[in-house]
Write a protein that holds these residues in place. Structure first.
Motif: not given
Length: 157
Positions: A28-42, A65-69, A122-126
């Motif tokens: 809360k109070g920060k923008n957030l990028i949350i990106y979804f990807y298939p698999k680590d180390n590919t 800020l950035v989060l990967g999922v 990828t999603f941008l949440i304000d």
């Protein structure tokens, strides 16, 4: 169910690297990028993470800020994050709760085989928790730069 732009983003909570649990309310109070990807180390997933890493300072300057999922375990994420020196956390979603919330699990085909998998998205949440932008069926090349340019348009209040 597809998400709606300019509406509240779905609340989430998930295990993350750094031995923590992260929730939407933590940002809360920060923008957030949350990106979804298939698999680590590919190859594609590694390149996408490296692109976010290489632009992370620019995202921070844009107060984003950035989060990967992915469905990988926290242990696998921890190793992946350390190996590539990602300055952001990765969320583990082995039961696909977040993937379903953000509607990124779809039927995919690979070498004639059909399976349910994560569609790179990828999603941008304000800063108020509103979903402002979404990118689906992402192609890695040039994607992070496009996301960054869009993130700069949303100034946290």
């Amino acid at each position: 169910m597809p998400l709606t732009l300019n509406k509240k983003a779905p609340a989430f909570s998930a295990a993350a690297t750094g031995d923590q649990t992260l929730s939407l309310k933590d940002f809360k109070g920060k923008n957030l990028i949350i990106y979804f990807y298939p698999k680590d180390n590919t190859p594609g997933c590694t390149q996408e993470g490296q692109d976010f890493r290489d632009n992370y300072t620019k995202f921070k300057r844009a107060k984003t800020l950035v989060l990967g999922v992915s469905r990988d375990s926290v242990r696998v994420h921890t190793n992946f994050r350390a190996k590539h020196e990602f300055p952001f956390d990765l969320l583990s979603d082995p039961d696909e709760t977040l993937c379903k919330l953000f509607d990124v699990i779809h039927l995919k085909k690979n070498y004639g085989k059909e399976y349910m998998g994560i569609v790179r998205s990828t999603f941008l949440i304000d800063s108020k928790g509103i979903l402002r932008e979404q990118w689906t069926n992402v192609r890695v090349k040039g994607h992070v730069e496009e996301v960054l340019a869009t993130a700069k348009q949303y100034k946290p209040e």
